[in-house]
Design a protein around this motif. Sequence first.
Motif, PDB file in Angstrom:
ATOM      1  N   GLY A   1      57.553  54.155   7.372  1.00 35.83           N
ATOM      2  CA  GLY A   1      56.140  54.062   7.064  1.00 35.83           C
ATOM      3  C   GLY A   1      55.241  54.618   8.140  1.00 35.83           C
ATOM      4  O   GLY A   1      55.580  54.623   9.330  1.00 35.83           O
ATOM      5  N   VAL A   2      54.076  55.113   7.714  1.00 33.40           N
ATOM      6  CA  VAL A   2      53.041  55.608   8.623  1.00 33.40           C
ATOM      7  C   VAL A   2      51.743  54.882   8.310  1.00 33.40           C
ATOM      8  O   VAL A   2      51.341  54.788   7.139  1.00 33.40           O
ATOM      9  N   GLY A   3      51.095  54.354   9.335  1.00 31.19           N
ATOM     10  CA  GLY A   3      49.798  53.721   9.171  1.00 31.19           C
ATOM     11  C   GLY A   3      48.725  54.524   9.871  1.00 31.19           C
ATOM     12  O   GLY A   3      48.944  55.022  10.976  1.00 31.19           O
TER      13      GLY A   3
ATOM     14  N   LYS B   1      46.912  50.047  18.180  1.00 33.04           N
ATOM     15  CA  LYS B   1      47.735  49.378  19.191  1.00 33.04           C
ATOM     16  C   LYS B   1      48.194  48.018  18.679  1.00 33.04           C
ATOM     17  O   LYS B   1      49.361  47.623  18.874  1.00 33.04           O
ATOM     18  N   THR B   2      47.294  47.293  18.012  1.00 32.08           N
ATOM     19  CA  THR B   2      47.657  45.995  17.448  1.00 32.08           C
ATOM     20  C   THR B   2      48.767  46.148  16.419  1.00 32.08           C
ATOM     21  O   THR B   2      49.745  45.388  16.408  1.00 32.08           O
ATOM     22  N   ALA B   3      48.631  47.145  15.529  1.00 27.90           N
ATOM     23  CA  ALA B   3      49.655  47.381  14.512  1.00 27.90           C
ATOM     24  C   ALA B   3      50.984  47.763  15.148  1.00 27.90           C
ATOM     25  O   ALA B   3      52.045  47.298  14.724  1.00 27.90           O
ATOM     26  N   ARG B   4      50.917  48.597  16.172  1.00 27.50           N
ATOM     27  CA  ARG B   4      52.150  49.022  16.855  1.00 27.50           C
ATOM     28  C   ARG B   4      52.832  47.832  17.515  1.00 27.50           C
ATOM     29  O   ARG B   4      54.064  47.691  17.453  1.00 27.50           O
ATOM     30  N   ASP B   5      52.050  46.966  18.130  1.00 27.31           N
ATOM     31  CA  ASP B   5      52.622  45.762  18.759  1.00 27.31           C
ATOM     32  C   ASP B   5      53.250  44.844  17.708  1.00 27.31           C
ATOM     33  O   ASP B   5      54.304  44.245  17.943  1.00 27.31           O
ATOM     34  N   ASN B   6      52.586  44.738  16.554  1.00 29.40           N
ATOM     35  CA  ASN B   6      53.150  43.908  15.487  1.00 29.40           C
ATOM     36  C   ASN B   6      54.460  44.489  14.970  1.00 29.40           C
ATOM     37  O   ASN B   6      55.411  43.751  14.685  1.00 29.40           O
TER      38      ASN B   6
ATOM     39  N   ALA C   1      58.393  52.647  11.852  1.00 31.39           N
ATOM     40  CA  ALA C   1      56.947  52.722  11.645  1.00 31.39           C
ATOM     41  C   ALA C   1      56.308  53.643  12.679  1.00 31.39           C
ATOM     42  O   ALA C   1      56.690  53.642  13.852  1.00 31.39           O
ATOM     43  N   SER C   2      55.334  54.400  12.227  1.00 26.79           N
ATOM     44  CA  SER C   2      54.563  55.264  13.115  1.00 26.79           C
ATOM     45  C   SER C   2      53.091  55.058  12.800  1.00 26.79           C
ATOM     46  O   SER C   2      52.730  54.711  11.664  1.00 26.79           O
ATOM     47  N   PHE C   3      52.246  55.269  13.797  1.00 23.67           N
ATOM     48  CA  PHE C   3      50.820  55.007  13.608  1.00 23.67           C
ATOM     49  C   PHE C   3      50.008  56.184  14.139  1.00 23.67           C
ATOM     50  O   PHE C   3      50.279  56.703  15.219  1.00 23.67           O
TER      51      PHE C   3
END
Length: 302
Positions: free
Chosen positions: A158-160, A169-174, A184-186
Motif C-alpha cells: 500500500g501507498v498513502g 511521519k505519524t502514518a509511517r510510525d504506525n 507500506a510507503s508514504f
Amino acid sequence: MPGRIVPLATDFDPGHSIESARRALAARLQSAGIEQPALDARLLVGAALRLDLTGMVTQAARQLAPEEAARLEAYAKRRLAHEPVARILGAREFWGLPFQLSEATLVPRPDTETVVELALEIFRGLTISGQRPRIADIGTGSGAILLALLHEIPGAFGVGTDLSLTALKTARDNAAALGLADRASFVACSYATALRGPFDLVVSNPPYIPSAEIPKLSIEVREHDPHLALDGGNDGYDAYRALIPQAAERLAPGGALIVEAGQGQARNIETLLTAAALVVDRPPKADLAGIPRGVSARKMPP
C-alpha cells in the motif's frame, strides 16, 4: 472555628481510592455534559495510573499516589475543556488496532470502519492485476484505513499520500509499530498526483465538511481536528472533484475506488464517479447509524 474557611479536597487527592476517583471523574464529566462519561473516566484513570482494565479492577481499593493524582487531575481538566480523550492520550483504536495520533491527523472514527468493510467486500471479488494486490490511500492521515486493509490482506502493498509531512511521519510510525513497514510507503503530494498505477483498490476519507459548517461542529472536532482534513470547500465536494478523476486514471481495469461520504452526500458523489467513467455497481454501505457512508465504483475492463 467560626469564620474559618476549610479548603476542599479535590476528587483525586492522594489517599482516595482508584474506584472512588473513577466514580468522581465520571460524575464530573456527566455534569459537564460530556458524552460517554463513564467510558471516558475509565480510559483517563487507566492512562493516568498506567493500568489496563484488569489492573483497575484488581487494584480498585488502592490509594492514589501523589503523582497519579496530579496526572489524573490534569487529564480531567483537559477533558472538561472538551479536548477529546484520544487527543489527551495521543492514541486511538481503529479496526482493533492501536494508532498513534498527531496534531496533523484526524482522530479515526468508527464510521470510517465502514470504508474498510466495503473495501474488503469488494476486494474478495476482484481479479488482481499483478502478482500482489496494490492499494492507495489518498489523504492517509494516521494511516488508519490503509494499515487496516494491509492487516487484513496478507501480501498486499500500500501507498498513502498526504499534504502534511507530520501526518506522513505519524502514518509511517504506525506502520512500523504494527509490523507493516515493509508493505507500506508514504508520499507527500496533493491527492494522487505523485502516484503511478495501476492500483487494485484506491480508498480515501477526504475532507467533506462544507466550510460554513465547520464553526457549527462540536468543540472536540472544530478545535482539535486539523481543518485541512475537515474543510471540503463551499459545498463539501472540492476534494471529491479533485481525487476521483486522479484515482480513476490510476485504477487497474476492474479495480475499485471507495470513499467515505458525509451525511446526504452519497448520491452526488456517485454522480462524480460516473462522470469519471467509473461504474457504480452497488449501493452505498451504511454505517451503524444507517447513514450511507461508503461509496464505491469500479473501472470496467476495456
